[in-house]
Write a protein that holds these residues in place. Structure first.
Motif, PDB file in Angstrom:
ATOM      1  N   ARG A 121       0.917  -1.028   0.007  1.00 40.59           N
ATOM      2  CA  ARG A 121       0.107   0.190  -0.023  1.00 40.59           C
ATOM      3  C   ARG A 121       0.941   1.062  -0.219  1.00 40.59           C
ATOM      4  O   ARG A 121       1.981   1.267   0.673  1.00 40.59           O
ATOM      5  N   ILE A 122       0.672   2.358  -0.717  1.00 44.75           N
ATOM      6  CA  ILE A 122       1.172   3.396  -0.800  1.00 44.75           C
ATOM      7  C   ILE A 122       0.354   4.567   0.156  1.00 44.75           C
ATOM      8  O   ILE A 122      -0.818   4.698  -0.475  1.00 44.75           O
ATOM      9  N   LEU A 123       0.887   5.176   1.180  1.00 46.12           N
ATOM     10  CA  LEU A 123       0.068   5.880   1.927  1.00 46.12           C
ATOM     11  C   LEU A 123       0.000   7.367   1.849  1.00 46.12           C
ATOM     12  O   LEU A 123      -0.940   7.957   2.170  1.00 46.12           O
ATOM     13  N   ALA A 124       0.909   7.826   0.687  1.00 48.88           N
ATOM     14  CA  ALA A 124       0.697   9.334   0.517  1.00 48.88           C
ATOM     15  C   ALA A 124       0.611   9.414  -1.072  1.00 48.88           C
ATOM     16  O   ALA A 124       1.149   8.693  -1.745  1.00 48.88           O
ATOM     17  N   GLU A 125      -0.242  10.577  -1.492  1.00 48.79           N
ATOM     18  CA  GLU A 125      -0.287  10.753  -2.895  1.00 48.79           C
ATOM     19  C   GLU A 125       0.946  11.515  -3.421  1.00 48.79           C
ATOM     20  O   GLU A 125       1.827  11.834  -2.733  1.00 48.79           O
ATOM     21  N   PRO A 126       0.911  11.218  -4.873  1.00 46.90           N
ATOM     22  CA  PRO A 126       2.330  12.082  -5.479  1.00 46.90           C
ATOM     23  C   PRO A 126       1.967  13.299  -5.233  1.00 46.90           C
ATOM     24  O   PRO A 126       0.843  13.979  -5.498  1.00 46.90           O
ATOM     25  N   GLY A 127       3.040  13.958  -4.907  1.00 49.53           N
ATOM     26  CA  GLY A 127       3.029  15.481  -4.613  1.00 49.53           C
ATOM     27  C   GLY A 127       2.681  15.782  -3.146  1.00 49.53           C
ATOM     28  O   GLY A 127       2.646  17.157  -2.872  1.00 49.53           O
ATOM     29  N   GLN A 128       2.190  14.913  -2.374  1.00 51.26           N
ATOM     30  CA  GLN A 128       1.713  15.370  -1.064  1.00 51.26           C
ATOM     31  C   GLN A 128       3.014  15.688  -0.226  1.00 51.26           C
ATOM     32  O   GLN A 128       4.032  15.166  -0.165  1.00 51.26           O
ATOM     33  N   ALA A 129       2.446  16.765   0.599  1.00 49.14           N
ATOM     34  CA  ALA A 129       3.424  17.108   1.619  1.00 49.14           C
ATOM     35  C   ALA A 129       3.323  16.154   2.835  1.00 49.14           C
ATOM     36  O   ALA A 129       2.690  15.706   3.276  1.00 49.14           O
ATOM     37  N   VAL A 130       4.867  15.689   2.959  1.00 54.67           N
ATOM     38  CA  VAL A 130       5.182  14.634   4.165  1.00 54.67           C
ATOM     39  C   VAL A 130       6.017  15.217   5.093  1.00 54.67           C
ATOM     40  O   VAL A 130       6.861  16.070   4.928  1.00 54.67           O
ATOM     41  N   GLU A 131       6.176  14.866   6.257  1.00 53.76           N
ATOM     42  CA  GLU A 131       7.042  15.388   7.508  1.00 53.76           C
ATOM     43  C   GLU A 131       8.079  13.908   7.632  1.00 53.76           C
ATOM     44  O   GLU A 131       7.900  13.132   6.949  1.00 53.76           O
ATOM     45  N   TYR A 132       9.245  14.291   8.325  1.00 55.14           N
ATOM     46  CA  TYR A 132      10.003  13.419   8.582  1.00 55.14           C
ATOM     47  C   TYR A 132       9.529  11.979   9.425  1.00 55.14           C
ATOM     48  O   TYR A 132       8.734  12.330  10.365  1.00 55.14           O
ATOM     49  N   GLY A 133       9.870  10.881   9.015  1.00 55.23           N
ATOM     50  CA  GLY A 133       9.463   9.913  10.014  1.00 55.23           C
ATOM     51  C   GLY A 133       8.144   9.413   9.565  1.00 55.23           C
ATOM     52  O   GLY A 133       7.779   8.211   9.933  1.00 55.23           O
ATOM     53  N   GLN A 134       7.380   9.892   8.472  1.00 57.89           N
ATOM     54  CA  GLN A 134       6.022   9.775   8.358  1.00 57.89           C
ATOM     55  C   GLN A 134       6.126   8.320   7.610  1.00 57.89           C
ATOM     56  O   GLN A 134       6.961   8.299   6.785  1.00 57.89           O
ATOM     57  N   GLU A 135       5.077   7.335   7.729  1.00 60.65           N
ATOM     58  CA  GLU A 135       4.979   6.217   7.037  1.00 60.65           C
ATOM     59  C   GLU A 135       4.329   6.575   5.780  1.00 60.65           C
ATOM     60  O   GLU A 135       3.508   7.119   5.570  1.00 60.65           O
ATOM     61  N   LEU A 136       5.175   6.051   4.580  1.00 58.26           N
ATOM     62  CA  LEU A 136       4.767   6.484   3.228  1.00 58.26           C
ATOM     63  C   LEU A 136       4.484   5.111   2.382  1.00 58.26           C
ATOM     64  O   LEU A 136       3.403   5.215   1.600  1.00 58.26           O
ATOM     65  N   VAL A 137       5.139   4.186   2.816  1.00 58.91           N
ATOM     66  CA  VAL A 137       4.754   2.651   1.785  1.00 58.91           C
ATOM     67  C   VAL A 137       4.697   1.485   2.855  1.00 58.91           C
ATOM     68  O   VAL A 137       5.804   1.475   3.721  1.00 58.91           O
ATOM     69  N   VAL A 138       3.566   0.775   2.769  1.00 60.98           N
ATOM     70  CA  VAL A 138       3.643  -0.381   3.549  1.00 60.98           C
ATOM     71  C   VAL A 138       4.168  -1.604   2.842  1.00 60.98           C
ATOM     72  O   VAL A 138       3.753  -1.870   1.523  1.00 60.98           O
ATOM     73  N   VAL A 139       5.142  -2.273   3.399  1.00 60.07           N
ATOM     74  CA  VAL A 139       5.839  -3.522   2.487  1.00 60.07           C
ATOM     75  C   VAL A 139       5.520  -4.459   3.490  1.00 60.07           C
ATOM     76  O   VAL A 139       5.823  -4.770   4.511  1.00 60.07           O
ATOM     77  N   ASP A 140       4.764  -5.398   2.746  1.00 61.62           N
ATOM     78  CA  ASP A 140       4.251  -6.851   3.465  1.00 61.62           C
ATOM     79  C   ASP A 140       5.350  -7.830   3.341  1.00 61.62           C
ATOM     80  O   ASP A 140       5.673  -8.329   2.271  1.00 61.62           O
ATOM     81  N   PRO A 141       5.849  -8.186   4.455  1.00 64.31           N
ATOM     82  CA  PRO A 141       7.017  -9.180   4.585  1.00 64.31           C
ATOM     83  C   PRO A 141       6.500 -10.721   4.252  1.00 64.31           C
ATOM     84  O   PRO A 141       7.176 -11.339   3.750  1.00 64.31           O
ATOM     85  N   ALA A 142       5.192 -10.851   4.470  1.00 67.82           N
ATOM     86  CA  ALA A 142       4.465 -12.159   4.428  1.00 67.82           C
ATOM     87  C   ALA A 142       4.742 -12.807   3.153  1.00 67.82           C
ATOM     88  O   ALA A 142       5.033 -13.883   2.845  1.00 67.82           O
ATOM     89  N   ARG A 143       4.428 -11.897   2.002  1.00 61.83           N
ATOM     90  CA  ARG A 143       4.348 -12.226   0.711  1.00 61.83           C
ATOM     91  C   ARG A 143       5.614 -12.073  -0.145  1.00 61.83           C
ATOM     92  O   ARG A 143       5.633 -12.188  -1.234  1.00 61.83           O
ATOM     93  N   GLY A 144       6.484 -11.716   0.614  1.00 56.29           N
ATOM     94  CA  GLY A 144       7.856 -11.129  -0.163  1.00 56.29           C
ATOM     95  C   GLY A 144       8.814 -12.365  -0.575  1.00 56.29           C
ATOM     96  O   GLY A 144       8.304 -13.785  -0.296  1.00 56.29           O
ATOM     97  N   ASN A 145       9.902 -12.274  -0.962  1.00 57.14           N
ATOM     98  CA  ASN A 145      10.694 -13.393  -1.469  1.00 57.14           C
ATOM     99  C   ASN A 145      11.882 -13.589  -0.698  1.00 57.14           C
ATOM    100  O   ASN A 145      12.818 -14.123  -1.188  1.00 57.14           O
ATOM    101  N   ALA A 146      11.807 -13.046   0.547  1.00 57.35           N
ATOM    102  CA  ALA A 146      12.918 -13.162   1.491  1.00 57.35           C
ATOM    103  C   ALA A 146      13.120 -14.679   1.975  1.00 57.35           C
ATOM    104  O   ALA A 146      12.143 -15.426   2.084  1.00 57.35           O
TER     105      ALA A 146
END
Lengths: 155, 455
Positions: A130-155
């Motif tokens: 999931r991508i939590l911010a829109e393109p061009g959106q103002a964001v602050e330091y440390g803000q969560e921007l992208v959810v990376v799901d480890p469960a379905r990853g290739n790790a």
């Protein structure tokens, strides 16, 4: 940073996932419909505040707590969000859309800080969920921007 | 006037600027580091934005982060507070380049006053007395002796390339000077690769007296009296008061008048402070200018009723000074005690940790500027200032009485503070007599004061 919750790590992770997946979108829709500048809910020591940012029309989620939610299971990495490296305007990478498998350290987009691009990097191997911010959106330091799901990853 | 100001600072000064914004009807936005998320300024702001991690270099000292935060939150000006970026001319210039106003002197003014030596020369040319010294570098022994004779012993022999007191020698006689020159030259050559030396008059027992000035861009300027900051520990001010006991009325008037005249003539703009050393004869020498709002500004506010931060903001917005010199009234006596998270009994070691209980003093003539609350966690990353207790009284004894009573009311539990040291100080002979000089605390040590209090 802790403001009173004493939930166990798996509980914390569960709540965080629910907040990201259900509460924020629901609140965003309500904020959009209401015409208000800001909405905040508090529950069980959690606080979620949404505020319309000054420039883009999209509401800006500001979680009461950011960064380093506790691991969901012993096998999971410590964090499932890619965080903003600075304060500025966010652009997601076209190369890593939702569903794409990514490796730890991959660039998922960038934040423009006074004309300097600072990379948003994957915190671990996994899949862009999931991508939590829109393109061009103002964001602050440390803000969560992208959810990376480890469960379905290739790790 | 500005619509929205980004406050790029923390602690008590972030709150102070926020209050000035409220007074002027300006929307305050607070920029904070991750370590300052749970603070009063963040809670009270119209909007708060995280600009970086705890490390100041990547948050409060990061010009790009601060300016970017101002842009994304729709601010039209940045207030830097004190410390951090407050006197950085490059930051002020970058701020302007992005269409924002830096609340402080304009970049070209900051640049003009950036070098200490340059500022001394500039203000000396406009009539301010500076510490007497040799004309340029010492050519040889004869030149040194002649210059020392002219300046008057004791003199300080200083290497041109040094800094922060390194390689300096104080000499009291011509004979000592001759011996010291040889040693100093070889030391300076070894340490700095440059053996140029010069002389400065040694001011043995001095008071630190500073003049508050407010100057607009139209060349209107006022002084708002002086502050005496002679109670210092390793050049850090501990107590500030106004008026100063080191000056009689005649010299005070001359100092204030000369200070404002020269600084206006030199093209200063904004609030500022001119610092002077005052020797035992009441002679004063300019040492440096601070181009910012200072920690101890409330001392002046208590006597004058002027909101210095609001004036600073108005001037940055291009408004003319609203007060004329003849309207400035300085009443009574004000004292500020810096309440620090420091253990005076152990070399003022800085403390961090949870504030378990915080009770502020009150009553007429008592002002507490602090960001503390019960449950606040003092982070280890920044300075140890917890707040400032400022008292006012019709005269000095009354102000000291109020300070004592207020200190007895003040409760900060959970970590060690310098409150016991202040109690001791307010009962000590040198403070009561007004004879405190800048090197006294370092010479005598805190233990002597604390022992007297406990004994």
């Amino acid at each position: 940073m802790s403001d009173g919750t004493t939930g166990r790590p798996d509980e914390t992770s569960h709540v965080l996932a629910r907040v990201a997946d259900e509460v924020v979108p629901a609140l965003a829709a309500r904020l959009e419909a209401s015409g208000l500048g800001e909405l905040e809910i508090r529950h069980d020591g959690w606080r979620v505040r949404l505020r319309r940012s000054a420039l883009p029309a999209a509401p800006e989620p500001v979680a009461g707590r950011t960064a380093d939610p506790a691991p969901g299971s012993p096998a999971a990495p410590a964090r499932r969000h890619a965080l903003s490296p600075g304060v500025g305007y966010f652009t997601p990478s076209e190369k890593t859309p939702v569903g794409r498998a990514v490796r730890n350290g991959d660039a998922l987009g960038w934040v423009d800080v006074l004309g300097v691009r600072q990379e948003v990097v994957a915190p671990h191997d996994g899949t862009v969920a999931r991508i939590l911010a829109e393109p061009g959106q103002a964001v602050e330091y440390g803000q969560e921007l992208v959810v990376v799901d480890p469960a379905r990853g290739n790790a | 006037m500005f619509q929205r100001i980004l406050i790029a600072n923390r602690g008590e000064i972030a709150l102070r600027v926020l209050r000035a914004c409220r007074r002027l009807g300006i929307s305050p936005v607070v920029a904070y580091s991750e370590a300052d998320r749970d603070t009063r300024a963040v809670q009270l702001a119209d909007e708060a934005i995280c600009i970086g991690p705890a490390e100041a270099r990547r948050s409060y000292l990061s010009a790009a982060s601060v300016i970017s935060a101002a842009l994304v939150t729709g601010c039209d000006a940045i207030h830097p507070g004190y410390g951090f970026l407050s006197e950085d001319d490059a930051f002020a210039e970058t701020t302007r380049a992005h269409g924002l106003t830096f609340i402080g002197p304009p970049p070209n003014v900051l640049e003009r006053f950036a070098s200490k030596a340059g500022t001394r020369a500039l203000l000396a040319a406009h009539g301010l007395p500076t510490v007497p010294g040799s004309q340029g570098m010492l050519r040889d022994d004869d030149h040194a002796l002649a210059e020392a004779e002219r300046i008057g012993y004791p003199v300080l022999l200083k290497p041109s390339a040094g800094g922060g007191g390194r390689g300096m020698r104080m000499v009291r006689t011509a004979r000592e000077l001759q011996q010291a020159i040889t040693i100093c030259r070889s030391e300076a050559r070894a340490a700095f690769g440059d053996d140029s030396l010069y002389l400065e008059k040694w001011l043995e027992e001095n008071h630190h007296v500073e003049v508050q000035v407010v100057v607009d861009r139209f060349g209107n300027g006022i002084h708002v009296g002086e502050r005496d900051c002679s109670v210092q520990r390793r050049h850090q001010k501990v107590v500030e008061e106004s008026p100063s006991l080191a000056l009689d009325d005649g010299r005070r008037a001359a100092l204030l008048e000369t200070a404002i005249r020269s600084v206006v003539a030199a093209g200063y703009e904004s609030v500022g402070t001119l610092e002077f050393l005052v020797d035992g004869n009441g002679d004063y020498y300019f040492i440096e200018i601070n181009c910012r709002i200072q920690v101890e500004h409330p001392v002046t506010e208590m006597r004058s009723g002027i909101d210095l931060v609001a004036e600073q903001i108005r001037i940055a917005a291009g408004e003319p000074l609203s007060i004329r010199q003849e309207d400035v009234r300085l009443d009574g006596h004000a004292i500020e005690l810096r309440i620090n998270a420091e253990d005076a009994a152990h070399d003022f070691r800085p403390q961090a940790g949870l504030v378990e209980r915080y009770l502020a003093p009150g009553g007429p003539g008592v002002r507490m500027d602090s960001h503390l609350f019960a449950g606040y966690e003092v982070p280890p990353y920044y300075d140890s200032l917890l707040g400032k207790l400022i008292v006012w009284g019709p005269d000095r004894p009354a102000a000291i009485e109020r300070a004592r009573a207020a200190l007895d009311e003040l409760v900060v539990d959970g970590l060690v503070t310098n409150i016991p040291f202040h109690r001791a100080l307010l009962r000590s002979e040198p403070f009561l007599a007004g004879s405190f000089t800048t090197n006294l605390l370092d010479r005598v040590g805190a233990a002597a004061f604390l022992a007297a209090e406990n004994g």
